[in-house]
Design a protein around this motif. Structure first.
Motif, PDB file in Angstrom:
ATOM      1  N   PRO A 234      -8.212 -28.876  22.069  1.00  0.00           N
ATOM      2  CA  PRO A 234      -6.844 -28.387  22.083  1.00  0.00           C
ATOM      3  C   PRO A 234      -6.568 -27.430  20.928  1.00  0.00           C
ATOM      4  O   PRO A 234      -7.108 -27.596  19.839  1.00  0.00           O
ATOM      5  CB  PRO A 234      -6.019 -29.660  21.924  1.00  0.00           C
ATOM      6  CG  PRO A 234      -6.920 -30.603  21.207  1.00  0.00           C
ATOM      7  CD  PRO A 234      -8.324 -30.247  21.588  1.00  0.00           C
ATOM      8  N   THR A 235      -5.748 -26.425  21.202  1.00  0.00           N
ATOM      9  CA  THR A 235      -5.308 -25.536  20.123  1.00  0.00           C
ATOM     10  C   THR A 235      -3.865 -25.872  19.766  1.00  0.00           C
ATOM     11  O   THR A 235      -3.170 -26.535  20.513  1.00  0.00           O
ATOM     12  CB  THR A 235      -5.334 -24.069  20.565  1.00  0.00           C
ATOM     13  OG1 THR A 235      -4.581 -23.955  21.761  1.00  0.00           O
ATOM     14  CG2 THR A 235      -6.737 -23.576  20.768  1.00  0.00           C
ATOM     15  N   GLY A 236      -3.449 -25.394  18.638  1.00  0.00           N
ATOM     16  CA  GLY A 236      -2.028 -25.414  18.338  1.00  0.00           C
ATOM     17  C   GLY A 236      -1.509 -26.689  17.719  1.00  0.00           C
ATOM     18  O   GLY A 236      -0.434 -27.157  18.054  1.00  0.00           O
ATOM     19  N   SER A 237      -2.259 -27.269  16.774  1.00  0.00           N
ATOM     20  CA  SER A 237      -1.747 -28.444  16.072  1.00  0.00           C
ATOM     21  C   SER A 237      -0.891 -27.999  14.893  1.00  0.00           C
ATOM     22  O   SER A 237      -1.138 -28.380  13.747  1.00  0.00           O
ATOM     23  CB  SER A 237      -2.906 -29.319  15.594  1.00  0.00           C
ATOM     24  OG  SER A 237      -3.619 -29.804  16.696  1.00  0.00           O
ATOM     25  N   LEU A 238       0.116 -27.191  15.196  1.00  0.00           N
ATOM     26  CA  LEU A 238       0.947 -26.609  14.139  1.00  0.00           C
ATOM     27  C   LEU A 238       1.620 -27.691  13.298  1.00  0.00           C
ATOM     28  O   LEU A 238       1.760 -27.552  12.086  1.00  0.00           O
ATOM     29  CB  LEU A 238       2.001 -25.696  14.772  1.00  0.00           C
ATOM     30  CG  LEU A 238       2.949 -24.983  13.812  1.00  0.00           C
ATOM     31  CD1 LEU A 238       2.186 -24.011  12.929  1.00  0.00           C
ATOM     32  CD2 LEU A 238       4.046 -24.248  14.573  1.00  0.00           C
ATOM     33  N   GLY A 239       2.038 -28.780  13.950  1.00  0.00           N
ATOM     34  CA  GLY A 239       2.768 -29.825  13.245  1.00  0.00           C
ATOM     35  C   GLY A 239       1.969 -30.485  12.138  1.00  0.00           C
ATOM     36  O   GLY A 239       2.538 -31.074  11.223  1.00  0.00           O
ATOM     37  N   HIS A 240       0.648 -30.372  12.218  1.00  0.00           N
ATOM     38  CA  HIS A 240      -0.180 -31.028  11.203  1.00  0.00           C
ATOM     39  C   HIS A 240      -0.887 -30.024  10.305  1.00  0.00           C
ATOM     40  O   HIS A 240      -1.881 -30.349   9.652  1.00  0.00           O
ATOM     41  CB  HIS A 240      -1.149 -32.011  11.872  1.00  0.00           C
ATOM     42  CG  HIS A 240      -0.400 -33.052  12.656  1.00  0.00           C
ATOM     43  ND1 HIS A 240       0.300 -34.074  12.041  1.00  0.00           N
ATOM     44  CD2 HIS A 240      -0.150 -33.152  13.980  1.00  0.00           C
ATOM     45  CE1 HIS A 240       0.920 -34.785  12.976  1.00  0.00           C
ATOM     46  NE2 HIS A 240       0.668 -34.243  14.154  1.00  0.00           N
ATOM     47  N   THR A 241      -0.356 -28.791  10.277  1.00  0.00           N
ATOM     48  CA  THR A 241      -0.772 -27.883   9.215  1.00  0.00           C
ATOM     49  C   THR A 241       0.041 -28.272   7.989  1.00  0.00           C
ATOM     50  O   THR A 241       1.140 -28.820   8.101  1.00  0.00           O
ATOM     51  CB  THR A 241      -0.486 -26.411   9.576  1.00  0.00           C
ATOM     52  OG1 THR A 241       0.899 -26.283   9.913  1.00  0.00           O
ATOM     53  CG2 THR A 241      -1.327 -25.974  10.763  1.00  0.00           C
ATOM     54  N   SER A 242      -0.524 -28.012   6.817  1.00  0.00           N
ATOM     55  CA  SER A 242       0.161 -28.515   5.634  1.00  0.00           C
ATOM     56  C   SER A 242       1.140 -27.486   5.090  1.00  0.00           C
ATOM     57  O   SER A 242       0.920 -26.283   5.176  1.00  0.00           O
ATOM     58  CB  SER A 242      -0.880 -28.953   4.604  1.00  0.00           C
ATOM     59  OG  SER A 242      -0.959 -28.060   3.580  1.00  0.00           O
ATOM     60  N   CYS A 256      -0.341 -38.880  11.141  1.00  0.00           N
ATOM     61  CA  CYS A 256      -1.730 -38.519  11.451  1.00  0.00           C
ATOM     62  C   CYS A 256      -2.680 -38.993  10.357  1.00  0.00           C
ATOM     63  O   CYS A 256      -3.891 -38.897  10.492  1.00  0.00           O
ATOM     64  CB  CYS A 256      -1.863 -37.011  11.638  1.00  0.00           C
ATOM     65  SG  CYS A 256      -1.755 -36.063  10.107  1.00  0.00           S
ATOM     66  N   GLY A 257      -2.119 -39.493   9.245  1.00  0.00           N
ATOM     67  CA  GLY A 257      -2.966 -39.985   8.163  1.00  0.00           C
ATOM     68  C   GLY A 257      -2.994 -39.046   6.967  1.00  0.00           C
ATOM     69  O   GLY A 257      -3.361 -39.456   5.865  1.00  0.00           O
ATOM     70  N   ALA A 258      -2.608 -37.772   7.182  1.00  0.00           N
ATOM     71  CA  ALA A 258      -2.586 -36.816   6.073  1.00  0.00           C
ATOM     72  C   ALA A 258      -1.226 -36.874   5.367  1.00  0.00           C
ATOM     73  O   ALA A 258      -0.340 -37.655   5.742  1.00  0.00           O
ATOM     74  CB  ALA A 258      -2.855 -35.411   6.601  1.00  0.00           C
ATOM     75  N   ARG A 259      -1.073 -36.061   4.331  1.00  0.00           N
ATOM     76  CA  ARG A 259       0.220 -35.945   3.653  1.00  0.00           C
ATOM     77  C   ARG A 259       0.680 -34.495   3.706  1.00  0.00           C
ATOM     78  O   ARG A 259      -0.126 -33.581   3.754  1.00  0.00           O
ATOM     79  CB  ARG A 259       0.094 -36.370   2.188  1.00  0.00           C
ATOM     80  CG  ARG A 259      -0.244 -37.826   1.977  1.00  0.00           C
ATOM     81  CD  ARG A 259      -0.251 -38.161   0.492  1.00  0.00           C
ATOM     82  NE  ARG A 259       1.102 -38.272  -0.048  1.00  0.00           N
ATOM     83  CZ  ARG A 259       1.801 -39.409  -0.046  1.00  0.00           C
ATOM     84  NH1 ARG A 259       1.285 -40.503   0.469  1.00  0.00           N
ATOM     85  NH2 ARG A 259       3.016 -39.446  -0.551  1.00  0.00           N
ATOM     86  N   GLY A 260       2.001 -34.308   3.680  1.00  0.00           N
ATOM     87  CA  GLY A 260       2.547 -32.960   3.552  1.00  0.00           C
ATOM     88  C   GLY A 260       2.434 -32.102   4.800  1.00  0.00           C
ATOM     89  O   GLY A 260       2.523 -30.878   4.732  1.00  0.00           O
TER      90      GLY A 260
END
Ligand SMILES: [Zn+2]
Length: 394
Positions: A234-242, A256-260
């Motif tokens: 899948p492309t376009g995981s914009l919500g999980h870019t920092s 998702c487990g990340a921060r920011g």
């Protein structure tokens, strides 16, 4: 099979799709004009249009002016020659539409369903398809389903959905088997992008970014007038870019487990939490009071700026002609849309060789269902990326 698929196929051979797409774009055409637009010979066009007319997908609408000989016959898509279904699936709720070959909604259906399991969801979607299928006399050519999650469109598999708690659910294959028509599955923003490309703000636009801001932040990428699904995933995981709006230790944890991640600042769930924490208000109440409440303005401004900045970064890479923002958050109005647009334009000024047009579209449950139907129609037209004539684009 619970829906009569008819004798007609959704997926046509390439030259048939070229002809169907020329008629989608231009409305009605004589054969000689179809030949010119598709680059196919007139005898080839005559053969194809005869087959498509036999399948009831196209019809003769009138005769053109005679230039001495027999007047040319004008052809168009036959709206009732086939229908597709589109389903927006959410937890506990489902909205479905029936769409004809010229992109008009001719019927709709809504239901509630219990549980979150794939089996329960499949039962609910199949029931919707059966109901809508029983109410049309046109053959149902295909069905599109859209939902919140990470979707492998080509495989028809929901790889991950936090909303449903699903991992690797082969929804497309199961539903195709159950309903008896080809089923496409895609994430919400790509369903929206599909409808914009065929019938909305994406008509006549080659390269476009479609952003949906709501429970999650989604990005649809349209290149060459086709919704792109990425290579092998899948492309376009914009919500999980920092995003660095908060920076350092202030960055918030994401599901998702990340921060920011962008979603921790600009998604509806993040906005709700922040508005509640800062002002003790509900999100819609806050939006109504935004004009004279500086605290509310600040929270929305951070979200809008973060979203605008993130979209600008993608736009600098893709260099689209147009950016379309949709999703539930657009209902919040200028409090979030103005900082979004301001940040976007600021970040893009001088960065591209042309002005990027930015548009906002309102979306509701039926918008997503319509987009899902358009995913399915895209298979029929296999949109070639041909430019539309001036003045016909939205
Ligand atoms: Zn994240």
């Amino acid at each position: 099979m619970s829906v009569r698929p008819g004798s007609k196929r959704l997926i046509r051979e390439i030259n048939e799709s070229l002809v169907l797409d020329a008629l989608r774009v231009h409305g009605s055409l004589p054969r000689v004009e179809i030949a010119r637009l598709t680059g196919l010979s007139l005898p080839t066009i005559t053969g194809i249009t005869t087959r498509l007319a036999d399948a009831s997908l196209i019809t003769e609408v009138s005769q053109g002016p005679s230039t001495g000989g027999r007047p040319p016959r004008i052809l168009a898509l036959n709206p009732a020659g086939g229908h597709v279904l589109g389903v927006w699936l959410s937890t506990g709720r489902l909205v479905a539409v029936t769409v004809n070959l010229v992109g008009e909604v001719v019927d709709h259906y809504a239901s509630t369903w219990r549980g979150r399991s794939p089996a329960a969801a499949e039962r609910a979607v199949a029931a919707a398809a059966k109901e809508l299928g029983s109410r049309t006399t046109s053959p149902v050519l295909g069905m599109g389903v859209t939902l919140s999650g990470v979707v492998d469109h080509d495989a028809g598999v929901v790889r991950h959905s936090g909303l449903f708690g699903w991992e690797d659910v082969p929804l497309g294959a199961t539903l195709s088997e159950r309903v008896g028509v080809p089923v496409t599955v895609d994430k919400l923003v790509n369903a929206l992008a599909s409808s914009l490309v065929l019938y909305g703000e994406g008509r006549g636009v080659r390269d476009m970014l479609v952003v949906s801001a709501g429970h999650s932040i989604g990005l649809g990428i349209v290149l060459g007038a086709q919704v792109r699904h990425g290579l092998g995933g899948p492309t376009g995981s914009l919500g999980h870019t920092s995003v660095s709006v908060l920076g350092g230790d202030d960055s918030r944890p994401c599901h998702c487990g990340a921060r920011g991640c962008l979603e921790t600042v600009a998604s509806e769930w993040a906005l709700r939490a922040e508005i509640e924490r800062v002002c003790g208000l509900g999100i819609d109440e806050a939006a109504e009071r935004a004009a004279d409440n500086e605290q509310v303005q600040r929270v929305f401004a951070v979200a809008g700026r973060a979203l605008g900045g993130a979209v600008a970064n993608i736009a600098k890479v893709i260099n689209p002609e147009r950016i379309v923002l949709g999703g539930e958050e657009t209902r919040l109005g200028p409090a979030i849309l103005e900082p979004f647009a301001k940040q976007l334009h600021h970040a893009l000024s001088g960065a591209t060789d042309h002005d990027i047009d930015v548009q906002v579209v309102s979306t509701d449950e039926q918008t997503w269902a319509y987009g899902a139907a358009c995913q399915s129609l895209t298979k029929l037209f296999q949109v070639s990326g041909a430019r539309e004539p001036d003045g016909e684009g939205a």
